[in-house]
Design a protein around this motif. Structure first.
Motif, PDB file in Angstrom:
ATOM      1  N   LEU A  82       0.838  -1.191   0.000  1.00  0.00           N
ATOM      2  CA  LEU A  82       0.000   0.000   0.000  1.00  0.00           C
ATOM      3  C   LEU A  82       0.875   1.244   0.000  1.00  0.00           C
ATOM      4  CD1 LEU A  82      -2.662  -0.856   2.743  1.00  0.00           C
ATOM      5  CD2 LEU A  82      -2.877  -1.099   0.278  1.00  0.00           C
ATOM      6  N   ASP A  83       0.413   2.270  -0.696  1.00  0.00           N
ATOM      7  CA  ASP A  83       1.057   3.571  -0.627  1.00  0.00           C
ATOM      8  C   ASP A  83       0.406   4.339   0.514  1.00  0.00           C
ATOM      9  OD1 ASP A  83       2.667   3.088  -2.858  1.00  0.00           O
ATOM     10  OD2 ASP A  83       1.147   3.856  -4.232  1.00  0.00           O
ATOM     11  N   ILE A  84       1.213   4.864   1.420  1.00  0.00           N
ATOM     12  CA  ILE A  84       0.687   5.582   2.574  1.00  0.00           C
ATOM     13  C   ILE A  84       1.171   7.019   2.499  1.00  0.00           C
ATOM     14  CG2 ILE A  84       0.692   5.718   5.088  1.00  0.00           C
ATOM     15  CD1 ILE A  84       1.135   2.663   5.073  1.00  0.00           C
ATOM     16  N   TYR A  85       0.213   7.960   2.496  1.00  0.00           N
ATOM     17  CA  TYR A  85       0.561   9.373   2.412  1.00  0.00           C
ATOM     18  C   TYR A  85      -0.565  10.202   3.023  1.00  0.00           C
ATOM     19  CZ  TYR A  85      -2.292   8.690  -1.776  1.00  0.00           C
ATOM     20  OH  TYR A  85      -3.290   8.335  -2.650  1.00  0.00           O
ATOM     21  N   ALA A  86      -0.226  11.400   3.458  1.00  0.00           N
ATOM     22  CA  ALA A  86      -1.206  12.300   4.059  1.00  0.00           C
ATOM     23  C   ALA A  86      -2.132  12.869   2.993  1.00  0.00           C
ATOM     24  CB  ALA A  86      -0.492  13.437   4.781  1.00  0.00           C
TER      25      ALA A  86
ATOM     26  N   PRO B 249     -12.396  12.805  -6.639  1.00  0.00           N
ATOM     27  CA  PRO B 249     -11.071  12.188  -6.673  1.00  0.00           C
ATOM     28  C   PRO B 249      -9.979  13.074  -6.067  1.00  0.00           C
ATOM     29  CG  PRO B 249     -11.739  12.881  -8.863  1.00  0.00           C
ATOM     30  CD  PRO B 249     -12.922  13.074  -7.964  1.00  0.00           C
ATOM     31  N   ASP B 250     -10.226  14.397  -6.026  1.00  0.00           N
ATOM     32  CA  ASP B 250      -9.219  15.299  -5.461  1.00  0.00           C
ATOM     33  C   ASP B 250      -8.988  15.037  -3.971  1.00  0.00           C
ATOM     34  OD1 ASP B 250     -11.950  16.315  -5.427  1.00  0.00           O
ATOM     35  OD2 ASP B 250     -11.126  18.037  -4.358  1.00  0.00           O
ATOM     36  N   LEU B 251      -9.940  14.386  -3.299  1.00  0.00           N
ATOM     37  CA  LEU B 251      -9.773  14.079  -1.880  1.00  0.00           C
ATOM     38  C   LEU B 251      -8.643  13.085  -1.633  1.00  0.00           C
ATOM     39  CD1 LEU B 251     -13.494  13.773  -0.778  1.00  0.00           C
ATOM     40  CD2 LEU B 251     -11.938  15.685  -0.372  1.00  0.00           C
ATOM     41  N   LEU B 252      -8.275  12.346  -2.651  1.00  0.00           N
ATOM     42  CA  LEU B 252      -7.231  11.332  -2.503  1.00  0.00           C
ATOM     43  C   LEU B 252      -5.858  11.820  -2.930  1.00  0.00           C
ATOM     44  CD1 LEU B 252      -9.216   8.240  -3.789  1.00  0.00           C
ATOM     45  CD2 LEU B 252      -8.926   9.042  -1.441  1.00  0.00           C
ATOM     46  N   GLU B 253      -5.771  13.079  -3.327  1.00  0.00           N
ATOM     47  CA  GLU B 253      -4.483  13.624  -3.759  1.00  0.00           C
ATOM     48  C   GLU B 253      -3.558  13.793  -2.554  1.00  0.00           C
ATOM     49  OE1 GLU B 253      -3.339  14.228  -6.842  1.00  0.00           O
ATOM     50  OE2 GLU B 253      -5.215  13.298  -7.518  1.00  0.00           O
ATOM     51  N   PRO B 254      -2.314  13.326  -2.665  1.00  0.00           N
ATOM     52  CA  PRO B 254      -1.375  13.477  -1.555  1.00  0.00           C
ATOM     53  C   PRO B 254      -1.085  14.944  -1.265  1.00  0.00           C
ATOM     54  CG  PRO B 254      -0.508  11.983  -3.229  1.00  0.00           C
ATOM     55  CD  PRO B 254      -1.737  12.615  -3.801  1.00  0.00           C
ATOM     56  N   LEU B 255      -0.950  15.274   0.010  1.00  0.00           N
ATOM     57  CA  LEU B 255      -0.506  16.602   0.399  1.00  0.00           C
ATOM     58  C   LEU B 255       1.004  16.661   0.204  1.00  0.00           C
ATOM     59  CD1 LEU B 255      -2.475  17.170   3.720  1.00  0.00           C
ATOM     60  CD2 LEU B 255      -2.961  18.142   1.480  1.00  0.00           C
ATOM     61  N   PRO B 256       1.547  17.832  -0.063  1.00  0.00           N
ATOM     62  CA  PRO B 256       3.007  17.944  -0.113  1.00  0.00           C
ATOM     63  C   PRO B 256       3.605  17.471   1.203  1.00  0.00           C
ATOM     64  CG  PRO B 256       1.974  19.953  -0.930  1.00  0.00           C
ATOM     65  CD  PRO B 256       0.882  19.099  -0.357  1.00  0.00           C
TER      66      PRO B 256
END
Length: 71
Positions: free
Chosen positions: A41-45, A58-65
């Protein structure tokens, strides 16, 4: 990797599916042993906007910097 979320996913590997789905298997320790931490799994904020059911897209799943804390 430490605890990430109260509802952290667990997986059951294919070789344990039959035992996992067996309705007679009600021993907690046995069932617990069938679970495994997820792999691959890819784990990111992501934005905390996912916490409101009114938000969708879908924008809700975009990673934060990486340097930006969750909003």
């Amino acid at each position: 990797m430490g605890r990430i979320h109260d509802q952290m996913p667990m997986t059951v590997t294919p070789e344990n599916w039959e035992a996992w789905l067996d309705p007679r298997n009600n021993d907690v320790d046995t069932v617990r042993d069938l679970m495994a931490p997820p792999t691959g799994l890819d784990i990111y904020a992501i934005s905390k906007a996912v916490n409101d059911v009114k938000n969708n897209g879908p924008d809700l799943l975009e990673p934060l910097p990486a340097e930006q804390p969750p909003l």
